[in-house]
Write an enzyme that holds these catalytic residues in place. Structure first.
Site, PDB file in Angstrom:
ATOM      1  N   GLU A   1      -3.762   0.093  24.084  1.00 55.74           N
ATOM      2  CA  GLU A   1      -3.404   1.324  23.362  1.00 55.74           C
ATOM      3  C   GLU A   1      -2.362   1.008  22.292  1.00 55.74           C
ATOM      4  O   GLU A   1      -2.452   1.492  21.156  1.00 55.74           O
ATOM      5  CB  GLU A   1      -2.863   2.378  24.338  1.00 55.74           C
ATOM      6  CG  GLU A   1      -3.926   3.004  25.263  1.00 55.74           C
ATOM      7  CD  GLU A   1      -4.390   2.079  26.386  1.00 55.74           C
ATOM      8  OE1 GLU A   1      -3.662   1.115  26.729  1.00 55.74           O
ATOM      9  OE2 GLU A   1      -5.496   2.294  26.913  1.00 55.74           O
TER      10      GLU A   1
ATOM     11  N   SER B   1       6.456 -12.648  35.047  1.00 56.25           N
ATOM     12  CA  SER B   1       5.536 -13.673  35.560  1.00 56.25           C
ATOM     13  C   SER B   1       6.279 -14.962  35.863  1.00 56.25           C
ATOM     14  O   SER B   1       7.084 -15.423  35.044  1.00 56.25           O
ATOM     15  CB  SER B   1       4.435 -13.978  34.536  1.00 56.25           C
ATOM     16  OG  SER B   1       3.724 -12.817  34.233  1.00 56.25           O
TER      17      SER B   1
ATOM     18  N   GLU C   1       3.190 -16.047  20.465  1.00 58.76           N
ATOM     19  CA  GLU C   1       2.316 -15.752  21.584  1.00 58.76           C
ATOM     20  C   GLU C   1       0.902 -15.541  21.060  1.00 58.76           C
ATOM     21  O   GLU C   1      -0.056 -16.091  21.576  1.00 58.76           O
ATOM     22  CB  GLU C   1       2.837 -14.487  22.271  1.00 58.76           C
ATOM     23  CG  GLU C   1       2.133 -14.135  23.551  1.00 58.76           C
ATOM     24  CD  GLU C   1       2.933 -13.101  24.354  1.00 58.76           C
ATOM     25  OE1 GLU C   1       3.686 -12.316  23.748  1.00 58.76           O
ATOM     26  OE2 GLU C   1       2.786 -13.092  25.577  1.00 58.76           O
TER      27      GLU C   1
ATOM     28  N   GLN D   1       9.717 -14.923  31.114  1.00 62.92           N
ATOM     29  CA  GLN D   1      10.053 -14.067  29.982  1.00 62.92           C
ATOM     30  C   GLN D   1      10.511 -12.707  30.522  1.00 62.92           C
ATOM     31  O   GLN D   1       9.699 -11.928  31.021  1.00 62.92           O
ATOM     32  CB  GLN D   1       8.782 -13.899  29.139  1.00 62.92           C
ATOM     33  CG  GLN D   1       8.968 -13.222  27.823  1.00 62.92           C
ATOM     34  CD  GLN D   1       7.640 -13.170  27.049  1.00 62.92           C
ATOM     35  OE1 GLN D   1       6.570 -13.294  27.629  1.00 62.92           O
ATOM     36  NE2 GLN D   1       7.722 -12.990  25.752  1.00 62.92           N
ATOM     37  N   GLY D   2      11.790 -12.457  30.443  1.00 63.24           N
ATOM     38  CA  GLY D   2      12.342 -11.236  31.025  1.00 63.24           C
ATOM     39  C   GLY D   2      12.495 -10.138  29.999  1.00 63.24           C
ATOM     40  O   GLY D   2      13.590  -9.919  29.470  1.00 63.24           O
ATOM     41  N   TYR D   3      11.415  -9.465  29.716  1.00 62.41           N
ATOM     42  CA  TYR D   3      11.432  -8.360  28.754  1.00 62.41           C
ATOM     43  C   TYR D   3      11.344  -7.013  29.472  1.00 62.41           C
ATOM     44  O   TYR D   3      12.247  -6.200  29.413  1.00 62.41           O
ATOM     45  CB  TYR D   3      10.247  -8.454  27.794  1.00 62.41           C
ATOM     46  CG  TYR D   3      10.332  -9.508  26.708  1.00 62.41           C
ATOM     47  CD1 TYR D   3      11.174 -10.609  26.796  1.00 62.41           C
ATOM     48  CD2 TYR D   3       9.528  -9.397  25.568  1.00 62.41           C
ATOM     49  CE1 TYR D   3      11.219 -11.566  25.793  1.00 62.41           C
ATOM     50  CE2 TYR D   3       9.570 -10.347  24.557  1.00 62.41           C
ATOM     51  CZ  TYR D   3      10.406 -11.433  24.666  1.00 62.41           C
ATOM     52  OH  TYR D   3      10.440 -12.364  23.674  1.00 62.41           O
ATOM     53  N   SER D   4      10.206  -6.790  30.155  1.00 61.44           N
ATOM     54  CA  SER D   4       9.911  -5.457  30.697  1.00 61.44           C
ATOM     55  C   SER D   4      10.894  -5.027  31.772  1.00 61.44           C
ATOM     56  O   SER D   4      11.393  -5.849  32.550  1.00 61.44           O
ATOM     57  CB  SER D   4       8.510  -5.436  31.299  1.00 61.44           C
ATOM     58  OG  SER D   4       7.582  -5.896  30.379  1.00 61.44           O
TER      59      SER D   4
END
Ligand SMILES: Cc1cc2nc3c(=O)[nH]c(=O)nc-3n(C[C@H](O)[C@H](O)[C@H](O)COP(=O)(O)OP(=O)(O)OC[C@H]3O[C@@H](n4cnc5c(N)ncnc54)[C@H](O)[C@@H]3O)c2cc1C
Lengths: 355, 407
Positions: free
Chosen positions: B392, B176, B259, B141-144
């Site tokens: 947070e 990941s 998720e 999963q290429g988000y960040s």
């Protein structure tokens, strides 16, 4: 105290500055995180410094070649060492051994001159009552800095409170290295064969209390120092890292969490200062140790969390603090046991009207 | 659509218990199956830390999938089993109880598949789903990105349309399993105009395309499961875009909902097994003439975890119920994520307290209790309050969207 202003000294500000300056040049965290097992090289470098500059002789009387200073100086040294992730058996060699020499004398006292020069290195082993006896085989794991130890000191704290100590040369021991959690502290299993002769010493209650108190204060100061370092690093990070167009340190959730860490560390600092004074009790030392362990736990957790995924990566050396906290907290049966003991001693004093 | 299109050669006929009506019968059948298959596949690895290595996790996942035990919740016409979420929860519960390791391709099964089922074209379903079903393709999963963590809408990886391809340039981080992944659910910026959220698209990108490079990042556990991923003029076919161009934000948010409902359930149900293991650890740890489980502080901490776990389980059931009715978990999803990750952290902190001096042993030290797993998992739980939305951020969501507090 902000990240920039120096922490107040427990003893002599000049000593503190000197230690700070010497270690600042010799704290290559990067070396630890770039090698898988870390340690050895750096351990030797740190130990060489501690020997050359006389730190290992802090508590050793002048006539035995030491500096003849007191526990408040040890607190300063250990705090700065914790802050710089010092690697070496300082608490065992420079705090425990002189305390045993003062409380028991004999074979412990004989080692003092070599301890003050840094040739002797102590490994510390905690054992159960079953292990105490003149010719029993003893197997202890994990023992910190066992690989470089010249002697091992064994401690048995019986459930009834009776404390006994034993000294064994490393020649009597078989040492099998184990993987360490804390990269600044190699550990091993230590096996002492059944046949080797040995003598267990049982100091009187007052002496036993002073010996243990010295160790607690030293460990508490290390925990405080590493906690302070983790806090300073985190304050730095959240002041620079921007998300949602602003530094994340501007979010109150983050401010509050770090304010709590600061508060916990400040409380621990006061308790250590109190416990390092002449005439402080073992109870004072235990409370300092618990406060410091709690503050370090809180702060290392916050440090990782507030760095985000960066805090979870190996190359970012923050985990060194978390892992050091874990190791130091586990000593003497763990903070949990100390908390129970502190509670018992307080409750008993109330019920029995003891002071 | 025809089921046959989705059937993979690799997949055997599913075991009978899968068709069981009653939950009890389903559970018993599964339990027997696991008791037989896990030792058979794992052999000598049973009871060792290697059971949780990425290699074995993958092998076991392959075995489950090829035995027909994947796509549990997918519609039958897409090759799945249409099992209600309750039965899916039982599935994960029994796997945990049997001591089976976590899946590796959970992003594929838990996040990508439901997202493709919801947003994919018929052609995309045919192309991507069978290889998830038989586990032959692992997803990441290429988000960040370095500049876009909590603030996901700030992603800067560019995808420019040129003819029938998107040319992708940029960098992802903390991805990941990118080091073993075949495909990536990739979030890219397709326009610089308008609000940041309105310029994001989702690509289903092949990780083997020229121009994709992966650099593993070591984690504090010593393992290296997350990665930096660099895209250098990577040409992703335009028909690999999921949903409309510039409509990717909503897809990403929906994927996060999957998720929360399907990805976390296995983890929540595992905690029961972990808490039981912790009780046994405490009962078997004797020091200074005393057993850890007799320590009132440890008992009380175990009690607290037991209570939290009870609440967590009820939360999870509620979210499953909502998911079954097609209602996104919303704020409750945040509560579950928080309660789960923070209780899980507490559980392993407690394990470290019980271990006492043994906590100084390394996460891969096989002479340590459970071959170091307690230490390894203690370290791992530090990630759980960061990944999939930090604590947070979830507290902000609860306060702002749940309680309506001003932003
Ligand atoms: C083990 C692991 C696996 C991961 N796997 C993947 C993956 O497969 N794919 C992927 O795309 N990403 C993955 N991630 C990345 C993860 O999604 C991000 O780490 C997360 O979104 C946080 O971003 P960050 O690390 O940049 O932290 P930052 O966003 O920089 O946050 C730093 C700190 O500031 C706090 N903060 C930020 N904004 C606010 C606010 N508004 N109010 C209060 N506090 C705030 C955060 O909570 C955090 O404590 C993974 C992370 C980890 C640890």
């Amino acid at each position: 105290m902000s990240a920039d202003t120096p922490a107040p000294a427990f003893s002599d500000p000049l000593l503190r500055q000197a230690v700070e300056a010497a270690l600042a040049d010799a704290a290559p965290n990067a070396a630890l995180t770039s090698s898988a097992s870390g340690d050895a090289g750096q351990g030797d470098a740190h130990w060489a410094l501690a020997s050359q500059l006389g730190w290992v002789g802090t508590l050793v009387p002048e006539e035995a070649g030491g500096l003849g200073l007191d526990l408040s100086h040890v607190a300063d040294l250990c705090e700065v060492m914790g802050r710089n992730l010092f690697c070496g058996p300082f608490v065992e060699t420079a705090v425990l051994l002189p305390a045993l020499a003062a409380g028991i004398g004999g074979e412990f006292a004989q080692l003092l001159p070599d301890a003050a020069s840094g040739t002797v290195r102590i490994g510390f082993c905690e054992v159960d009552e079953e292990d105490v006896g003149e010719a029993k085989a003893i197997s202890v794991s994990p023992v910190e800095h066992a690989q470089s130890a010249t002697h091992f000191i064994f401690l048995c704290e019986a459930p009834d409170g009776c404390v006994s100590w034993m000294l064994a040369p490393s020649a009597d021991a078989e040492i099998a290295p184990l993987q360490a959690m804390d990269l600044t502290c190699p550990v091993a299993r230590v096996d002492i064969k059944a046949a080797s002769p040995r003598k267990w010493h049982t100091p009187d209650e007052g002496a036993a209390a002073r010996i243990l108190a010295a160790m607690h204060v030293a460990i508490a100061a290390d925990l405080l120092g590493m906690g302070e370092a983790a806090l300073a690093r985190t304050v730095d990070h959240v002041s620079g890292r921007k998300q949602f167009g602003t530094q994340v340190g501007a979010f109150q959730a983050i401010k509050h969490r770090l304010a709590d860490c600061y508060m916990a560390l400040s409380g621990a600092r006061l308790a250590i200062s109190h416990a390092a004074r002449d005439g402080a009790s073992r109870h004072d030392a235990v409370l300092a140790r618990i406060l410091a362990a709690d503050a370090a736990r809180k702060t290392t957790a916050a440090a990782i969390q507030l760095h985000g995924a960066l805090g979870f990566s190996w190359e970012m050396d923050l985990h060194l603090y978390l892992k050091r906290m874990l190791r130091l907290s586990g000593r003497n049966g763990g903070t949990n046991r100390l908390r129970a003991a502190a509670s018992t001693s307080f409750v008993d004093s109330v019920i029995n009207g003891r002071p | 659509m025809n089921n046959a299109e989705f059937r993979s050669e690799r997949i055997a006929e599913a075991p009978d218990f899968l068709g069981a009506e009653a939950d009890g019968e389903f559970r018993n059948g599964l339990r027997e199956w696991l008791a037989r298959e896990l030792p058979r596949v794992a052999g000598d690895l049973i009871g060792t830390a290697a059971l949780h290595s990425v290699e074995f996790r993958r092998k076991w996942e392959d075995h489950l999938c090829c035995a027909g035990l994947s796509g549990l919740g997918w519609p039958r016409e897409l090759g799945g089993h249409s099992l209600p979420l309750g039965k899916q929860a039982i599935f994960h519960e029994e796997c945990a109880r049997a001591g089976a390791p976590l899946a590796v391709n959970m992003i594929g099964h838990g996040i990508v598949a439901p997202t493709i089922i919801a947003y994919g074209s018929a052609e995309q379903k045919r192309r991507f789903l069978p290889s998830i079903l038989d586990n032959s393709q692992v997803w990441c999963q290429g988000y960040s990105e370095p500049g876009a963590g909590s603030d996901l809408a700030a992603i800067a990886t560019r995808a420019e349309r040129r003819g029938d391809v998107y040319v992708v340039n940029g960098q992802k981080i903390w991805t990941s399993f990118a080091n073993i992944a075949d495909q990536c659910l990739l979030l890219v910026r397709t326009t610089l105009d308008g609000a940041p959220r309105k310029g994001i698209s989702v690509l289903l990108a092949d990780m083997h395309l020229p121009g994709v490079s992966v650099r593993p990042i070591r984690q504090i556990t010593g393992e290296a499961d997350f990665n930096e991923v660099f895209f250098d003029n990577v040409e992703v076919p335009a028909d690999c875009r999921l949903g409309e161009e510039n409509a990717g934000w909503k897809i990403a948010m929906d994927a996060a909902n999957y998720e929360r409902s399907t990805y976390f359930v296995p983890r929540i149900v595992r905690m029961q097994a972990e808490l039981e293991a912790l009780v046994r650890l405490a009962a078997g740890t004797r020091r200074r003439g005393r057993t850890a489980i007799d320590d009132p502080a440890i008992r009380s901490a175990i009690g607290e975890l037991h209570i939290n776990l009870h609440a967590l389980r009820l939360y999870a059931d509620r979210i499953l119920e909502m998911a079954e009715q097609g209602v996104p978990p919303g704020v409750d999803g945040s509560s579950v994520k928080l309660l789960w990750s923070e209780s899980h952290q507490r559980l392993f902190e407690l394990a470290m307290e019980i271990l006492g001096p043994d906590a100084a042993l390394g996460p891969q030290e096989i002479s340590a209790p459970a071959q170091g797993r307690w230490g390894r998992d203690f370290l791992w739980t530090k990630a759980e309050t960061v990944l999939a939305g930090t604590s947070e951020i979830h507290r902000n969501i609860i306060a702002e969207r749940g309680l309506g507090l001003p932003r």
